[in-house]
Design a protein around this motif. Structure first.
Motif, PDB file in Angstrom:
ATOM      1  N   THR A 268      -3.210   8.063   4.455  1.00 21.38           N
ATOM      2  CA  THR A 268      -2.532   9.237   5.014  1.00 21.38           C
ATOM      3  C   THR A 268      -2.807   9.279   6.503  1.00 21.38           C
ATOM      4  O   THR A 268      -3.960   9.246   6.926  1.00 21.38           O
ATOM      5  CB  THR A 268      -3.026  10.543   4.363  1.00 21.38           C
ATOM      6  OG1 THR A 268      -2.833  10.462   2.950  1.00 21.38           O
ATOM      7  CG2 THR A 268      -2.256  11.746   4.907  1.00 21.38           C
TER       8      THR A 268
ATOM      9  N   ASP B 163      -7.477   6.812   0.569  1.00 23.65           N
ATOM     10  CA  ASP B 163      -7.809   7.374  -0.743  1.00 23.65           C
ATOM     11  C   ASP B 163      -8.497   8.728  -0.596  1.00 23.65           C
ATOM     12  O   ASP B 163      -9.453   9.053  -1.297  1.00 23.65           O
ATOM     13  CB  ASP B 163      -8.669   6.411  -1.558  1.00 23.65           C
ATOM     14  CG  ASP B 163      -7.947   5.108  -1.874  1.00 23.65           C
ATOM     15  OD1 ASP B 163      -6.694   5.118  -1.956  1.00 23.65           O
ATOM     16  OD2 ASP B 163      -8.622   4.071  -2.024  1.00 23.65           O
TER      17      ASP B 163
ATOM     18  N   ASN C  71       1.441   7.704   3.473  1.00 22.29           N
ATOM     19  CA  ASN C  71       2.038   9.039   3.512  1.00 22.29           C
ATOM     20  C   ASN C  71       2.955   9.285   2.317  1.00 22.29           C
ATOM     21  O   ASN C  71       4.041   9.849   2.439  1.00 22.29           O
ATOM     22  CB  ASN C  71       2.779   9.262   4.828  1.00 22.29           C
ATOM     23  CG  ASN C  71       1.843   9.192   6.004  1.00 22.29           C
ATOM     24  OD1 ASN C  71       0.676   9.548   5.898  1.00 22.29           O
ATOM     25  ND2 ASN C  71       2.340   8.711   7.130  1.00 22.29           N
ATOM     26  N   GLY C  72       2.505   8.823   1.152  1.00 22.17           N
ATOM     27  CA  GLY C  72       3.229   9.072  -0.086  1.00 22.17           C
ATOM     28  C   GLY C  72       4.320   8.078  -0.414  1.00 22.17           C
ATOM     29  O   GLY C  72       4.972   8.194  -1.451  1.00 22.17           O
ATOM     30  N   GLU C  73       4.540   7.081   0.424  1.00 22.38           N
ATOM     31  CA  GLU C  73       5.591   6.089   0.179  1.00 22.38           C
ATOM     32  C   GLU C  73       4.984   4.701   0.016  1.00 22.38           C
ATOM     33  O   GLU C  73       4.113   4.305   0.788  1.00 22.38           O
ATOM     34  CB  GLU C  73       6.582   6.051   1.347  1.00 22.38           C
ATOM     35  CG  GLU C  73       7.387   7.312   1.512  1.00 22.38           C
ATOM     36  CD  GLU C  73       8.397   7.178   2.642  1.00 22.38           C
ATOM     37  OE1 GLU C  73       8.863   6.053   2.914  1.00 22.38           O
ATOM     38  OE2 GLU C  73       8.712   8.211   3.247  1.00 22.38           O
ATOM     39  N   GLU C  74       5.491   3.976  -0.978  1.00 23.42           N
ATOM     40  CA  GLU C  74       5.069   2.587  -1.162  1.00 23.42           C
ATOM     41  C   GLU C  74       5.671   1.753  -0.039  1.00 23.42           C
ATOM     42  O   GLU C  74       6.865   1.859   0.241  1.00 23.42           O
ATOM     43  CB  GLU C  74       5.543   2.046  -2.517  1.00 23.42           C
ATOM     44  CG  GLU C  74       4.908   2.726  -3.720  1.00 23.42           C
ATOM     45  CD  GLU C  74       3.426   2.438  -3.863  1.00 23.42           C
ATOM     46  OE1 GLU C  74       2.965   1.346  -3.458  1.00 23.42           O
ATOM     47  OE2 GLU C  74       2.713   3.311  -4.384  1.00 23.42           O
TER      48      GLU C  74
ATOM     49  N   LEU D  65       0.851  -1.177   0.000  1.00 22.58           N
ATOM     50  CA  LEU D  65       0.000   0.000   0.000  1.00 22.58           C
ATOM     51  C   LEU D  65       0.892   1.232   0.000  1.00 22.58           C
ATOM     52  O   LEU D  65       2.111   1.126   0.100  1.00 22.58           O
ATOM     53  CB  LEU D  65      -0.940   0.014   1.211  1.00 22.58           C
ATOM     54  CG  LEU D  65      -0.321   0.160   2.592  1.00 22.58           C
ATOM     55  CD1 LEU D  65      -1.354   0.748   3.537  1.00 22.58           C
ATOM     56  CD2 LEU D  65       0.126  -1.175   3.128  1.00 22.58           C
ATOM     57  N   ARG D  66       0.277   2.359  -0.126  1.00 17.71           N
ATOM     58  CA  ARG D  66       0.999   3.633  -0.098  1.00 17.71           C
ATOM     59  C   ARG D  66       0.626   4.334   1.200  1.00 17.71           C
ATOM     60  O   ARG D  66      -0.548   4.571   1.455  1.00 17.71           O
ATOM     61  CB  ARG D  66       0.592   4.458  -1.319  1.00 17.71           C
ATOM     62  CG  ARG D  66       1.415   5.680  -1.569  1.00 17.71           C
ATOM     63  CD  ARG D  66       1.042   6.244  -2.957  1.00 17.71           C
ATOM     64  NE  ARG D  66       1.800   7.408  -3.253  1.00 17.71           N
ATOM     65  CZ  ARG D  66       3.033   7.426  -3.725  1.00 17.71           C
ATOM     66  NH1 ARG D  66       3.646   6.285  -3.957  1.00 17.71           N
ATOM     67  NH2 ARG D  66       3.648   8.551  -3.962  1.00 17.71           N
TER      68      ARG D  66
ATOM     69  N   HIS E  46      -4.244   0.575  -1.530  1.00 10.85           N
ATOM     70  CA  HIS E  46      -4.834   1.893  -1.308  1.00 10.85           C
ATOM     71  C   HIS E  46      -3.785   2.893  -0.826  1.00 10.85           C
ATOM     72  O   HIS E  46      -2.673   2.534  -0.472  1.00 10.85           O
ATOM     73  CB  HIS E  46      -5.998   1.811  -0.319  1.00 10.85           C
ATOM     74  CG  HIS E  46      -7.180   1.085  -0.867  1.00 10.85           C
ATOM     75  ND1 HIS E  46      -8.149   1.700  -1.615  1.00 10.85           N
ATOM     76  CD2 HIS E  46      -7.539  -0.219  -0.794  1.00 10.85           C
ATOM     77  CE1 HIS E  46      -9.067   0.818  -1.978  1.00 10.85           C
ATOM     78  NE2 HIS E  46      -8.712  -0.356  -1.486  1.00 10.85           N
ATOM     79  N   ASP E  47      -4.204   4.148  -0.785  1.00 14.75           N
ATOM     80  CA  ASP E  47      -3.365   5.253  -0.335  1.00 14.75           C
ATOM     81  C   ASP E  47      -3.852   5.676   1.044  1.00 14.75           C
ATOM     82  O   ASP E  47      -4.992   6.106   1.188  1.00 14.75           O
ATOM     83  CB  ASP E  47      -3.474   6.407  -1.332  1.00 14.75           C
ATOM     84  CG  ASP E  47      -2.495   7.518  -1.075  1.00 14.75           C
ATOM     85  OD1 ASP E  47      -1.619   7.373  -0.203  1.00 14.75           O
ATOM     86  OD2 ASP E  47      -2.604   8.562  -1.748  1.00 14.75           O
TER      87      ASP E  47
END
Length: 182
Positions: free
Chosen positions: A86, A66, A22-25, A19-20, A83-84
């Motif tokens: 944060t 997301d 905080n902007g990192e994979e 997953l991603r 998913h992304d």
């Protein structure tokens, strides 16, 4: 997900997901029964997201998936594969605080700070959708985030001040917000 064969029964040992965050994979392995909250705190060591009620009632554990607020205590970690996500750790831009973080600090909108990560992320989504929300819109958006310390007024004022600054308006906190009523 990795499966282990044991005496003709198949059982799941570890979930392995990408997953991603905080902007990192990232790739992470964890027990498949863990909530997203537990995966973030225990496996990814992102402790800004807080354990609150663990019933989905307080909003302390809110993160963005997301771009939408999600109560991480109610979501399984396996559900966010691909998913992304944060967390509060990803809200600032490097060393530069997000305007919401800045106004919360200026106005003392965070007292004990336990609820603050969930409130900040939820307010961020509000300001992305409604750049200049009314006080009632702020109240409605933050209704799922409980705070036992502030009485909410400073939180609402901090969101309003951040909205003005994001809109490029010259905005300073009201004297009463900092020093109280005379």
């Amino acid at each position: 997900m990795k499966q282990v064969q044991k005496r003709s029964k198949t059982r799941l040992e570890k979930a392995h997901i990408s997953l991603r965050v905080n902007g990192e994979e990232v790739e992470v392995a964890f027990a498949p029964h863990k909530t997203l909250l537990e995966v973030l705190r225990e496996d990814l060591r992102l402790t800004g997201t807080k354990h609150g009620c663990e019933l989905g009632e307080c909003g302390c554990c809110a993160v963005l998936v997301d771009g939408r607020p999600v109560l991480s205590c109610l979501a399984l970690g396996v559900a966010v594969e691909g998913h992304d996500v944060t967390t509060i750790e990803g809200m600032a831009d490097g060393m530069e605080l997000h305007p919401l973080q800045q106004t919360f600090a200026e106005l003392g909108a965070a007292q004990c700070g336990y609820c603050t990560p969930g409130i900040l992320l939820t307010a961020k989504v509000l300001l992305e959708k409604v750049p200049r929300p009314s006080r009632d819109e702020i109240k409605e958006a933050l209704a799922g985030n409980l705070c036992r310390c502030t009485g909410y007024i400073k939180i609402y004022e901090a969101v309003e001040l951040a909205a003005a600054r994001i809109a490029g308006e010259p905005a300073e906190p009201a004297k009463e917000s900092i020093y109280g009523w005379e």
